[in-house]
Design a protein around this motif. Structure first.
Motif, PDB file in Angstrom:
ATOM      1  N   ASN A   1       0.699  -1.206  -0.093  1.00 47.80           N
ATOM      2  CA  ASN A   1       0.059   0.094  -0.020  1.00 47.80           C
ATOM      3  C   ASN A   1       0.927   1.316   0.030  1.00 47.80           C
ATOM      4  OD1 ASN A   1      -1.765   1.964   0.500  1.00 47.80           O
ATOM      5  ND2 ASN A   1      -3.005   0.872   1.851  1.00 47.80           N
ATOM      6  N   PRO A   2       0.691   2.086  -1.042  1.00 47.48           N
ATOM      7  CA  PRO A   2       1.620   3.210  -1.150  1.00 47.48           C
ATOM      8  C   PRO A   2       1.290   4.248  -0.013  1.00 47.48           C
ATOM      9  CG  PRO A   2      -0.071   3.327  -2.734  1.00 47.48           C
ATOM     10  CD  PRO A   2      -0.112   2.003  -2.194  1.00 47.48           C
ATOM     11  N   VAL A   3       0.473   4.233   0.727  1.00 50.94           N
ATOM     12  CA  VAL A   3       0.080   5.121   1.884  1.00 50.94           C
ATOM     13  C   VAL A   3       0.426   4.369   3.144  1.00 50.94           C
ATOM     14  CG1 VAL A   3      -1.999   6.590   2.957  1.00 50.94           C
ATOM     15  CG2 VAL A   3      -1.788   6.189   0.348  1.00 50.94           C
ATOM     16  N   VAL A   4       1.139   5.042   3.723  1.00 49.94           N
ATOM     17  CA  VAL A   4       1.634   4.344   5.070  1.00 49.94           C
ATOM     18  C   VAL A   4       1.261   5.296   6.116  1.00 49.94           C
ATOM     19  CG1 VAL A   4       3.310   2.936   4.280  1.00 49.94           C
ATOM     20  CG2 VAL A   4       4.118   4.975   4.726  1.00 49.94           C
ATOM     21  N   GLN A   5       0.764   4.821   7.233  1.00 52.33           N
ATOM     22  CA  GLN A   5       0.405   5.682   8.530  1.00 52.33           C
ATOM     23  C   GLN A   5       1.652   5.435   9.450  1.00 52.33           C
ATOM     24  OE1 GLN A   5      -2.631   7.048   8.519  1.00 52.33           O
ATOM     25  NE2 GLN A   5      -3.016   5.910   6.468  1.00 52.33           N
ATOM     26  N   GLY A   6       1.884   6.292  10.286  1.00 44.25           N
ATOM     27  CA  GLY A   6       2.830   6.465  11.080  1.00 44.25           C
ATOM     28  C   GLY A   6       2.378   7.045  12.460  1.00 44.25           C
ATOM     29  N   VAL A   7       3.291   7.502  13.340  1.00 43.76           N
ATOM     30  CA  VAL A   7       2.673   7.725  14.803  1.00 43.76           C
ATOM     31  C   VAL A   7       2.098   9.130  14.749  1.00 43.76           C
ATOM     32  CG1 VAL A   7       4.424   6.123  15.814  1.00 43.76           C
ATOM     33  CG2 VAL A   7       4.946   8.560  15.050  1.00 43.76           C
TER      34      VAL A   7
END
Lengths: 114, 114
Positions: free
Chosen positions: B54-60
């Motif tokens: 997935n090209p959209v990554v979630q972070g903190v």
């Protein structure tokens, strides 16, 4: 979480003297790094180290610089002799190198050469 | 040689605004992409990473980044910023092979005004 510890946090040294910056990397990490950051500027790669050897070094890693990690102790950056332009914050980092980009950084050692 | 370009040296927004910090890279092989945050006087903290899927990554802390192969970009976004998000943000690339050297962009200083 995992921590990289750097000792000391600050170091003031006379130009021409030797200095050793100490880094205690994350346990079980295999790859170790030093970065240099002049105040407010870019994080510049100096060197990376694996299996007792320097893997890659940048142009900033002058002949006066050396790194080692004897027998799993501290990962050290030694500068001998120091020069005024070596004044900067030096960051140590480590990673497992197992397909992860998460490189863990220490809080840095501020080196002032006078 | 891998290069990372962060075109905006400074970004100023108001609290509650959305923000996008831009990052473009150049590298011929497979790489990891990541973002780090540096609060004043501190070391780097990892925010997020991308290497596949997935090209959209979630972070903190509500940050996310989107990878675009066609644009060679990995922009960082947050929908609603808080004053505590004020910091310098570094985009970074790291090749899949070798010593996992992390190369940083020049950083974007984000200032969130109340």
């Amino acid at each position: 979480g995992p921590k990289v510890l750097q000792i000391p946090s600050h170091q003031i040294i006379d130009m021409g003297q030797m200095v050793t910056l100490n880094c205690d990397p994350v346990s079980n990490h295999l790859y170790f790094y030093w970065y240099k950051q002049i105040l407010g500027q870019q994080m510049e790669f100096l060197v990376n180290f694996y299996n007792g050897k320097v893997m890659e070094k940048s142009k900033l890693f002058k002949d006066q610089f050396s790194v080692e990690r004897p027998d799993g102790s501290y990962f050290t950056l030694k500068i001998q002799p120091t020069a005024l332009e070596d004044s900067a914050v030096y960051f140590c980092a480590s990673s497992s190198g197992q397909g992860s980009t998460e490189v863990f950084f220490g809080k840095g050692t501020r080196l002032t050469v006078v | 040689t891998q290069t990372v370009s962060q075109s905006d040296a400074h970004v100023t927004v108001f609290e509650g605004d959305s923000v996008e910090l831009r990052c473009n890279y150049s590298y011929g092989g497979s790489i990891y992409l990541s973002w780090y945050i540096q609060h004043h006087g501190h070391g780097l903290q990892f925010l997020l990473k991308y290497y596949s899927g997935n090209p959209v990554v979630q972070g903190v802390n509500g940050f996310e980044a989107e990878f675009s192969k066609s644009d060679s970009s990995f922009h960082l976004r947050k929908a609603s910023v808080h004053w505590s998000d004020s910091a310098v943000y570094f985009c970074a690339v790291s090749p899949w092979t070798g010593g996992y050297k992390v190369v940083f962009g020049s950083g974007t200083r984000l200032l969130v005004s109340p």
